[in-house]
Structure formats: C-alpha cells, structure tokens
Design a protein around this motif. Structure first.
Motif, PDB file in Angstrom:
ATOM      1  N   ARG A  98      13.164  -0.783 -13.514  1.00 60.18           N
ATOM      2  CA  ARG A  98      13.744  -2.019 -12.995  1.00 60.18           C
ATOM      3  C   ARG A  98      15.056  -1.709 -12.257  1.00 60.18           C
ATOM      4  NH1 ARG A  98      11.526  -6.727 -14.747  1.00 60.18           N
ATOM      5  NH2 ARG A  98       9.975  -6.519 -16.401  1.00 60.18           N
ATOM      6  N   GLY A  99      15.394  -2.583 -11.309  1.00 61.10           N
ATOM      7  CA  GLY A  99      16.582  -2.360 -10.491  1.00 61.10           C
ATOM      8  C   GLY A  99      16.251  -1.731  -9.167  1.00 61.10           C
ATOM      9  N   ILE A 100      15.067  -1.119  -9.062  1.00 58.41           N
ATOM     10  CA  ILE A 100      14.573  -0.568  -7.807  1.00 58.41           C
ATOM     11  C   ILE A 100      13.568  -1.573  -7.263  1.00 58.41           C
ATOM     12  CG2 ILE A 100      13.353   1.394  -6.773  1.00 58.41           C
ATOM     13  CD1 ILE A 100      14.546   3.121  -8.972  1.00 58.41           C
ATOM     14  N   ARG A 101      13.311  -1.549  -5.969  1.00 60.59           N
ATOM     15  CA  ARG A 101      12.445  -2.547  -5.343  1.00 60.59           C
ATOM     16  C   ARG A 101      11.110  -2.650  -6.084  1.00 60.59           C
ATOM     17  NH1 ARG A 101      14.575  -3.676  -0.165  1.00 60.59           N
ATOM     18  NH2 ARG A 101      16.129  -2.148   0.508  1.00 60.59           N
ATOM     19  N   TRP A 102      10.667  -3.886  -6.308  1.00 61.49           N
ATOM     20  CA  TRP A 102       9.434  -4.096  -7.067  1.00 61.49           C
ATOM     21  C   TRP A 102       8.203  -4.083  -6.181  1.00 61.49           C
ATOM     22  CZ3 TRP A 102       6.674  -8.475  -5.719  1.00 61.49           C
ATOM     23  CH2 TRP A 102       7.369  -9.537  -5.131  1.00 61.49           C
ATOM     24  N   THR A 103       8.395  -4.056  -4.859  1.00 63.67           N
ATOM     25  CA  THR A 103       7.272  -4.162  -3.929  1.00 63.67           C
ATOM     26  C   THR A 103       6.685  -2.782  -3.638  1.00 63.67           C
ATOM     27  OG1 THR A 103       8.968  -4.234  -2.201  1.00 63.67           O
ATOM     28  CG2 THR A 103       7.986  -6.319  -2.864  1.00 63.67           C
ATOM     29  N   HIS A 104       5.946  -2.259  -4.591  1.00 63.31           N
ATOM     30  CA  HIS A 104       5.357  -0.928  -4.448  1.00 63.31           C
ATOM     31  C   HIS A 104       4.056  -1.000  -3.649  1.00 63.31           C
ATOM     32  CE1 HIS A 104       8.199   0.486  -7.390  1.00 63.31           C
ATOM     33  NE2 HIS A 104       7.747  -0.367  -8.300  1.00 63.31           N
ATOM     34  N   GLY A 105       3.950  -0.140  -2.633  1.00 61.40           N
ATOM     35  CA  GLY A 105       2.697  -0.032  -1.899  1.00 61.40           C
ATOM     36  C   GLY A 105       1.666   0.752  -2.685  1.00 61.40           C
ATOM     37  N   LEU A 106       0.392   0.566  -2.355  1.00 60.01           N
ATOM     38  CA  LEU A 106      -0.692   1.253  -3.036  1.00 60.01           C
ATOM     39  C   LEU A 106      -1.806   1.513  -2.033  1.00 60.01           C
ATOM     40  CD1 LEU A 106      -1.245   2.135  -6.015  1.00 60.01           C
ATOM     41  CD2 LEU A 106      -2.597   0.048  -6.266  1.00 60.01           C
ATOM     42  N   ALA A 107      -2.381   2.706  -2.084  1.00 58.29           N
ATOM     43  CA  ALA A 107      -3.460   3.075  -1.164  1.00 58.29           C
ATOM     44  C   ALA A 107      -4.364   4.093  -1.839  1.00 58.29           C
ATOM     45  CB  ALA A 107      -2.897   3.653   0.133  1.00 58.29           C
ATOM     46  N   ARG A 108      -5.597   4.192  -1.323  1.00 61.68           N
ATOM     47  CA  ARG A 108      -6.541   5.185  -1.838  1.00 61.68           C
ATOM     48  C   ARG A 108      -7.213   5.876  -0.668  1.00 61.68           C
ATOM     49  NH1 ARG A 108     -11.809   5.880  -2.266  1.00 61.68           N
ATOM     50  NH2 ARG A 108     -12.690   7.056  -4.001  1.00 61.68           N
ATOM     51  N   SER A 109      -7.226   7.212  -0.698  1.00 61.59           N
ATOM     52  CA  SER A 109      -7.811   7.986   0.393  1.00 61.59           C
ATOM     53  C   SER A 109      -9.310   8.161   0.184  1.00 61.59           C
ATOM     54  CB  SER A 109      -7.145   9.364   0.484  1.00 61.59           C
ATOM     55  OG  SER A 109      -7.507  10.168  -0.629  1.00 61.59           O
ATOM     56  N   VAL A 110     -10.005   8.586   1.230  1.00 61.69           N
ATOM     57  CA  VAL A 110     -11.452   8.778   1.134  1.00 61.69           C
ATOM     58  C   VAL A 110     -11.818   9.896   0.169  1.00 61.69           C
ATOM     59  CG1 VAL A 110     -11.986   7.832   3.409  1.00 61.69           C
ATOM     60  CG2 VAL A 110     -11.424  10.268   3.189  1.00 61.69           C
ATOM     61  N   ASN A 111     -10.871  10.805  -0.083  1.00 58.36           N
ATOM     62  CA  ASN A 111     -11.161  11.871  -1.054  1.00 58.36           C
ATOM     63  C   ASN A 111     -10.658  11.541  -2.453  1.00 58.36           C
ATOM     64  OD1 ASN A 111      -8.420  12.274  -0.898  1.00 58.36           O
ATOM     65  ND2 ASN A 111      -8.533  14.240   0.166  1.00 58.36           N
ATOM     66  N   GLY A 112     -10.284  10.264  -2.673  1.00 53.84           N
ATOM     67  CA  GLY A 112     -10.012   9.809  -4.031  1.00 53.84           C
ATOM     68  C   GLY A 112      -8.574   9.836  -4.480  1.00 53.84           C
ATOM     69  N   ARG A 113      -7.622  10.212  -3.615  1.00 52.42           N
ATOM     70  CA  ARG A 113      -6.214  10.183  -4.017  1.00 52.42           C
ATOM     71  C   ARG A 113      -5.722   8.742  -4.101  1.00 52.42           C
ATOM     72  NH1 ARG A 113      -2.802  13.407   0.161  1.00 52.42           N
ATOM     73  NH2 ARG A 113      -4.183  12.241   1.542  1.00 52.42           N
ATOM     74  N   LEU A 114      -5.048   8.407  -5.195  1.00 56.85           N
ATOM     75  CA  LEU A 114      -4.399   7.109  -5.337  1.00 56.85           C
ATOM     76  C   LEU A 114      -2.921   7.319  -5.058  1.00 56.85           C
ATOM     77  CD1 LEU A 114      -4.876   4.123  -6.122  1.00 56.85           C
ATOM     78  CD2 LEU A 114      -4.179   4.762  -8.453  1.00 56.85           C
ATOM     79  N   ALA A 170       1.007   5.709  -4.440  1.00 56.57           N
ATOM     80  CA  ALA A 170       1.924   4.599  -4.693  1.00 56.57           C
ATOM     81  C   ALA A 170       3.270   4.905  -4.061  1.00 56.57           C
ATOM     82  CB  ALA A 170       2.084   4.361  -6.193  1.00 56.57           C
ATOM     83  N   THR A 171       3.968   3.850  -3.621  1.00 57.81           N
ATOM     84  CA  THR A 171       5.264   4.017  -2.966  1.00 57.81           C
ATOM     85  C   THR A 171       6.360   3.360  -3.793  1.00 57.81           C
ATOM     86  OG1 THR A 171       5.346   1.973  -1.650  1.00 57.81           O
ATOM     87  CG2 THR A 171       4.002   3.780  -0.785  1.00 57.81           C
ATOM     88  N   ARG A 172       7.599   3.821  -3.568  1.00 60.18           N
ATOM     89  CA  ARG A 172       8.763   3.253  -4.241  1.00 60.18           C
ATOM     90  C   ARG A 172       9.915   3.176  -3.252  1.00 60.18           C
ATOM     91  NH1 ARG A 172      13.546   5.156  -7.026  1.00 60.18           N
ATOM     92  NH2 ARG A 172      13.079   7.221  -6.219  1.00 60.18           N
ATOM     93  N   GLY A 173      10.514   2.000  -3.108  1.00 60.48           N
ATOM     94  CA  GLY A 173      11.665   1.825  -2.236  1.00 60.48           C
ATOM     95  C   GLY A 173      12.975   1.994  -2.982  1.00 60.48           C
ATOM     96  N   GLU A 174      14.074   2.012  -2.231  1.00 62.92           N
ATOM     97  CA  GLU A 174      15.394   2.302  -2.789  1.00 62.92           C
ATOM     98  C   GLU A 174      16.454   1.371  -2.219  1.00 62.92           C
ATOM     99  OE1 GLU A 174      17.506   3.538  -4.588  1.00 62.92           O
ATOM    100  OE2 GLU A 174      16.674   5.186  -5.734  1.00 62.92           O
TER     101      GLU A 174
END
Length: 355
Positions: free
Chosen positions: A120-136, A138-142
């Motif tokens: 908590r205290g860091i941006r809560w709007t985390h991005g999420l994506a999945r690649s065709v080879n199965g990588r998940l 996630a992003t974190r802002g500052e």
C-alpha cells in the motif's frame, strides 16, 4: 460505426474470454484523476441475443475495491488489486465466480504482500498481461523523485514490471513512473507497456515500450527519456533504450490492442491506443483513440508517433466518448473501447463491416 455496448461504472480494463464474453474491471477506489463510483467488481458482458447490446452480469465481487488489471486465459480469470495478483477458475460461458475458489499468486488473504512489490502507498492501478508463450506480466507504478541515491536510481525501487509465478515475482524491467497498462500480441511473442511520463516536466514524454525480458532500466525518476531529465548532464540518461512509440506528455496512454486483420488499410494489423487525455486541461484535452501502423512480421509499431483516429468529444450524442481507458479487439473484428469517466463500453467497426 460507434455503438454503446453496456453501461459499466468506472470501466477500466477489459479482457475477452475465448467464447467472446467481455470481462471488465470496475473498481470503487478513487483514481488519481478523482473518479470513483465503480462497482468494486469484475463484470462480464455477453450478447446472448446477438442484438449488439450486452447483458451485464457481476462475475466477482468482495474485496475488489482496487481491482484493475485483468486477463482471461488458461482456465482462469487473473486480476490485480492494490497488493495482490489473484486468479479464480473459469470455464467458457461461466457468468459468476465459483465461491471460495480464488487463490493468491502474489499476496495472501491477510493482505500481507510478498516483499514490497505491491505494498500500500504505491499506485494501486497495476497492469496485467499474458504472452502467447504463457508469461503472466504485472506492472507497478511509483511516486519517486530524483536524487534518492547517488546514481539516480531510488534505493526503494522505481516502478517495475514483473513476470508473475506462484508466490514469486521476477523483474523484467525497471525505471518506470506509472506503466498502468500492458498487453501482449494475440499471436506473436510481443508484449508492450504504456508508460506515463512525469507530469508537466520539460523533456518528458509518454511512451510505449517493448518488454523483452532483458530487465532494462527505463530512466525514471532522474531521466525522462534519452538525454533528457535532471541527470542528463552526467551521462546517466544516455543508456535508456528508445521506446517503440512516443506520445505527447499529458495525452495519457492507457490500454491498447492490435487489430486482427479484418479492417481495411491503413488500419489492418495496426495498434490502437486509448488516450485518457490531460488531467490538467479541461475537458481532458486530446482524449480519444490513436493509431500506429505495425511491422507485419513483428507487431512492433513502425511509426514513433501516432495518428488520431477517434476524438472523445465529451457528451456529443453522435460520439459520446469522454475518457477512453482501454481498447480490445474481438475475433469478429469489432473494437471495444471502455470509457471510465463515461461509465460505458462501446464497440466500433467500419460502416461496411459485416459479421
């Protein structure tokens, strides 16, 4: 053709299920722009009677006030909250979450995060994506500022992007301010993130960056871009990679997706980006959707600056878009656009398009 598909308060991020149902996050937490009033839920939009207007069902609720990123893949609905990445089982056509089936990949039920990555205290709007080879991914802002450590890199870590495993995070890239949205190409091993530049700072820009897993440093908080920023004079900013695209500071790139070959030229296979518009210029100047042609072999943008495609005209009855927040292309060719300020999801298609 622009048509309202559904009303969804504070519609943020979208993901299409294999059967064509559209999942949308609707957080209730107040955004950085001051918007609020979402459902604190994940909703699913279906078009069971094929009339082009969605039936709206609450798929999941409960402790989802900060839900933001979402991906439907591999028999799960993956999503982020302020301090977690979670998943819940999903089968095609399922409209409500299986009770008690959620599990945490990062974070746990007591909201004790793994390390400091999603605290908590860091941006809560985390991005999420999945690649065709199965990588998940996630992003974190500052909210860092320059000069925390001697070389300009904050000792607590700037915004970062990770590959997510079960109770593990592997850093893929660092030096971000706020990469709120990430998405991977639907058939190529290519993932991009949209980085929001330092507000009202001379030399800063918004960018789209390629995530190649090389753990590159992208400059924030002391370098706004290559050779620009508070520490550009000492050579620190010389090593920043050139982005895949640049967008004017304040235009605020949010979600994006690739057209799948059904639209006419010059839009075929292009990258479409939702611009949330300026927080500092009313009414959200330059909000809309922009277009970038891509290399057909790689999916990477061929142009470094986008072309305007659709303006958000704010309450115009012909074009009611206010602040686009995400773009997703369906397999049938339609482009879906979420509008968090307008509380709606729209679909767009060429006038001569036929399903």
């Amino acid at each position: 053709c622009v048509r309202r598909y559904a009303e969804v308060p504070l519609a943020r991020v979208m993901s299409l299920a294999p059967n064509g149902d559209l999942f949308v996050t609707s957080p209730s937490a107040v955004t950085a722009a001051g918007d609020s009033g979402g459902r604190a839920a994940i909703v699913v939009l279906s078009d069971d009677n094929q009339d082009g207007v969605a039936e709206v069902t609450t798929f999941a609720s409960g402790q989802l006030d900060t839900v933001h990123g979402i991906v439907v893949a591999d028999g799960y609905v993956y999503f982020t909250t302020i301090d977690s990445v979670q998943r819940t089982p999903y089968r095609p056509g399922q409209r409500t979450e299986t009770p008690g089936a959620r599990e945490f990949l990062v974070g746990d039920a007591s909201r004790d995060p793994l390390g400091v990555q999603f605290q908590r205290g860091i941006r809560w709007t985390h991005g999420l994506a999945r690649s065709v080879n199965g990588r998940l991914i996630a992003t974190r802002g500052e909210y860092s500022s320059c000069g925390v450590s001697g070389d300009g890199r904050p000792s607590t870590g700037s915004g970062e992007i990770y590959e997510v495993g079960a109770r593990s995070l592997t850093r893929m890239a660092a030096g971000f301010r706020n990469p709120m949205y990430a998405r991977c190409h639907y058939c190529k091993d290519l993932c991009l993130a949209a980085e929001l530049g330092e507000d009202q700072s001379t030399g800063a820009v918004e960018t789209l960056v390629v995530l190649d897993g090389a753990d590159r440093w992208h400059g924030y908080p002391c370098c706004y871009q290559r050779n620009a920023g508070p520490q550009s004079g000492n050579g620190l900013c010389n090593c920043i990679d050139e982005p895949a695209a640049r967008i004017n500071l304040g235009d605020t790139p949010f979600g994006f997706d690739w057209e799948r070959g059904a639209w006419p030229e010059p839009y075929r296979n292009g990258l479409f980006v939702a611009l949330h518009g300026s927080f500092y210029v009313a009414p959200f100047a330059n909000a809309g959707v922009v277009f970038l042609p891509t290399d057909p072999a790689t999916g990477v943008p061929r142009a470094t600056t986008p072309t305007r495609f659709l303006e958000a005209t704010n309450r115009n009855p012909v074009n009611p878009l206010q602040r686009p927040s995400d773009v997703v292309f369906a397999r049938d060719g339609r482009m879906f656009v979420s509008d968090d300020r307008g509380g709606s999801v729209f679909w767009l298609a060429p006038l001569d398009w036929r399903r």
